[in-house]
Each structure stands twice: as C-alpha cells, then as structure tokens.
Enzyme design. Sequence first.
Site, PDB file in Angstrom:
ATOM      1  N   ASP A 148       3.428  -5.396   0.284  1.00 16.71           N
ATOM      2  CA  ASP A 148       3.654  -4.022   0.748  1.00 16.71           C
ATOM      3  C   ASP A 148       4.258  -3.989   2.149  1.00 16.71           C
ATOM      4  O   ASP A 148       3.944  -3.101   2.942  1.00 16.71           O
ATOM      5  CB  ASP A 148       2.322  -3.243   0.773  1.00 16.71           C
ATOM      6  CG  ASP A 148       1.498  -3.424  -0.493  1.00 16.71           C
ATOM      7  OD1 ASP A 148       0.257  -3.488  -0.399  1.00 16.71           O
ATOM      8  OD2 ASP A 148       2.114  -3.520  -1.565  1.00 16.71           O
ATOM      9  N   GLU A 155       4.701   4.978  -6.856  1.00 19.68           N
ATOM     10  CA  GLU A 155       4.075   4.802  -5.538  1.00 19.68           C
ATOM     11  C   GLU A 155       5.059   4.106  -4.593  1.00 19.68           C
ATOM     12  O   GLU A 155       6.172   3.787  -4.972  1.00 19.68           O
ATOM     13  CB  GLU A 155       2.819   3.940  -5.684  1.00 19.68           C
ATOM     14  CG  GLU A 155       3.119   2.529  -6.146  1.00 19.68           C
ATOM     15  CD  GLU A 155       1.878   1.685  -6.341  1.00 19.68           C
ATOM     16  OE1 GLU A 155       0.762   2.244  -6.440  1.00 19.68           O
ATOM     17  OE2 GLU A 155       2.027   0.452  -6.398  1.00 19.68           O
TER      18      GLU A 155
HETATM   19  O1  AHR Z   1      -1.334  -3.752  -2.419  1.00 16.17           O
HETATM   20  C1  AHR Z   1      -2.324  -2.744  -2.506  1.00 16.17           C
HETATM   21  C2  AHR Z   1      -1.780  -1.549  -3.243  1.00 16.17           C
HETATM   22  O2  AHR Z   1      -1.244  -2.015  -4.501  1.00 16.17           O
HETATM   23  C3  AHR Z   1      -0.632  -0.825  -2.546  1.00 16.17           C
HETATM   24  O3  AHR Z   1      -1.085   0.269  -1.775  1.00 16.17           O
HETATM   25  C4  AHR Z   1       0.213  -0.370  -3.711  1.00 16.17           C
HETATM   26  O4  AHR Z   1       1.536  -0.025  -3.381  1.00 16.17           O
HETATM   27  C5  AHR Z   1       0.128  -1.601  -4.603  1.00 16.17           C
HETATM   28  O5  AHR Z   1       0.480  -1.344  -5.902  1.00 16.17           O
END
Ligand code: AHR
Length: 473
Positions: free
Chosen positions: A50, A229
């Site tokens: 991320d 997301e």
């Molecule tokens: O890496 C943790 C979470 O998992 C992140 O917030 C999200 O984007 C991912 O899919």
Amino acid sequence: MSFKLSRRAFAASAALIPIACSKPGSAPQQAESGASDRDIVNPLVKNRADAQIFRHDDGYYYMTGSVPEYDRLVLRRAKTLAGLTNAEERVLWRHEDTGPMSGFLWAPELHLIDGRWVVYFAAGPSGGGEDVFRIRTYAVVCDGDDPMNGNWTVLGEFKGPWDSFNLDSTVFHHRGTRYFAWAQREPGIDTNSNIYIAPTASALTLAAAPVRLSVPTLDWEIRGFKVNEAQAVLERNGKLFMTYSASATDDRYCLGLLTADADADIMDPASWTKSPQPVFQTSVETSVYGPGHNSFTVDEKGRDILVYHGRDYKEIEGDPLFNPDRHTRVQRLYFDADGNPDFGVPVGNGPLPDRFEAVANAGVFMAHDGAELIAGSAPLPQTQFRSTPDKGGAVRISPILRRDEQLVAAEDGSLSIGTATRAGADMFRHVDGPDADTVRIESLAFPGKAIAAGENGLALADMAAPATLWKRS
Ligand code: AHR
C-alpha cells in the site's frame, strides 16, 4: 481490503500475530540492492504494501506504507527514488494498547493539510472477535515542520456518511479545491467497499455530502471479494485519472481506472467513466502477482512513475492479508496518443527496463514479437528491455516478457533473442549519445558495431550510422 466472516474469525485468532506463511528469508527487510542512488531496482522496498511515495518541494521523496505486522505507522525519505530502498525508516506512531486503534493499522498516507503534516490511516480494535475488522479512518498529526523528526499525536477520526467499514483514504487537489477520497462499505449495497469523494473543510471534516464514484460490479472487480479501494488520483493531459484496486488481495488483485475530463464537475458521478477492463494486473511472464494499491509520483527527471505493491509468486499459504510479501515496486508510467495512461504490465524484479526509440525514425522502437526482434511500434511491454549490469560496464539486455533470455549478436550482424552460444555474444554496453537520454548499444563481441533499426528489423551496424542512435525513455 476484504474479508469474510470466516476470515474475520481467522483474524480474531491471529489478530496480534499477523505475520504468517512468509517465504523463507522474506522477513521484513530492505530490498537487496547493489544499485547506486541513480539506479532503481525492483522490488524498491520489500515487505511494504500500500505504498505512498511522493516528491515534496523540499527535494525529498517520502514513503509510507503498511508493515506486515500492521502495528505501526512508518515513514522514510531519500533524495532519490532508488535511495528509498535502504533509507532509514522512522516509526511515527504505534497502535494503542486498547481501544479502536489497538489492532490493525492499514495503508497510511502522509499529506500536508493547512500547513500541518497529517497521516491518514485505517485502524481497528484488537482483542479478536468480529470487531478486529471494525476498521475506521483516523489521522495523526505532527507538531513540527519535519515529519521525520516531529512528535505525532492522534488528531481524530474521520466521520464518514455511515458508521461502517472504511479505509484507504487519500487527499487530492483539483481546481483549487481539496478533496478526500476513500473506500467504504455502504448500507444497502452488497459489497465490501465502494469509492467516494467529497471536498474537505479541514483535515477530518467534509465540506459537502460525498458522492459515490464506483461500486465493484464487473467480473474482475468481484473475484473473491467485491472490492473497490485504494484510489489514487493523477491529472494529466486535461483529464483526471483515478486508479483503484479491486478483488481479493491475492493474485486476483488488480487496478481499475476512472477517467473524467478535468473541466467536468467531478462531484457528478456521471463525469467519470470506468474502464471496462483492468488496466494493470498479474503478469506471469514477469512474475508479479496481485499488483495494486498504487500511488503516483515522478522520477528525478519529472517523468511519471507508478508506485504499487505486488508479490513475485502466486501461491500463498494462508490468508493473503497476513502474507508479508507484497513488496513496493515502481515503474515508468507512459501515455498513449490520446493522453491516457498506458500501464502496460508490472515489469518484474530487477533494474527498471528502458524503451529505445530510434532517433532517426520517431515511433520506431526496439521491440519484439514473440521471439522475433523487430524495429517498429508494438504494445508497450514488447518495447521494454532490462539492461542487467555485468562486469566492467557491460550489460545483458532482456525483454521483460522473456526475462530469462537475452539479446544475442552474431558475426553476420544479425541479432536474436536467446542464449549466447558464443562467449560474449550477449554482452553489450550503453554508450552515451550526443544528447541526454540518447544512447548507442555497442556489442562487446563485435566492438564498433551497435544495434541499429533497419528495414528488416534490428541488426548491428557501424557505430557511426545514424540508425544506431536511440532515445532511451
Ligand atoms: O494492506 C491492508 C489493506 O488491504 C489495505 O488498506 C487495502 O488497500 C488492502 O487491500
């Protein structure tokens, strides 16, 4: 992020020991890199998912991201992108002992908001049970101008339109307005998360009701879990591009793209068009699986860079959420003739690849079609070649899609893709051309001869021939 009840049950038992099933030798550590600050080697930073990387006007690149333990917010900075690989990493803030921010900390982002450094992140409580995934968005704030050396304290919680699972917040500016973009589960919509934006009044308050820009409905958005997301925004060529990540966080994770005219009302969902297919996804040829959760930055020459995470293997033992091998990766981001981003494929481990365009013949690239070398236009991945350093300034040159093979020169001047049978036939060296980013590629087996674009493809020619000069990009 995505989960099912069973996964939440798993998480409840594993909530405080999220590292599991890691590949031997993949403990959280910096990427091994012999590269100088000038040369980027992927993975840029191991075990950081991320990732947000941006170049601040103080000349530093700042990088934050999720750590496998999900227990702390970290930040590093360097004067070059490559320097991030081994840069010192500071812990800004650790999850609390109890309460709503005592469990997972996900996907931090550093932003300068009204003159203060703020880190947004998603957090949940610890202690197991279903609440482990009661994920909400919070922010911490720095008490000084230097985010690496200030004191960080909790600023508060983002109150979205519903009291529901929300994460992956980011901030972007457009036409003088600051916007918040985030992913959230919306009551009445059967998905894990959708994408919302709204103008902001302060670091944690909205200035207007949010609008929903995207819901996961397409087949590649709902593989394993219905997820949109990790949105990231880039304005280029009179358009606004919002990438987002979709599906489960295993090899099915991929990037989607929403596009709006930069002059449109971006608070009108009808202004945004969703690409029907993913724009960036697993590449078996380059061995990058589940690329996603991207951000955008620029390299030291101001050229667009895509930042994302991805694993270099497909099969995951246990829950992907607790696999630590989503490594931070970067690569050049190119644009097509219409000014839209061409993401190509994740380029794979090793030095960043280059494209070579004939200076004497714009639009003609060093390329390949399968095993055949060509000089012309071709899809982006077929024009990307990795130069892997060897002794004495020599390089071996491999197509990223045929990474175990190299360019091989023959006595008759022909070039092929394969494995050298004559010693040194796969050894070349870059010879700087007369202008920045122009280069000749001399064969070390046949000194004085360099790769040239010809009528019949690529062949060796005398170094002085105009066709041996390439623009490297
Ligand atoms: O890496 C943790 C979470 O998992 C992140 O917030 C999200 O984007 C991912 O899919």
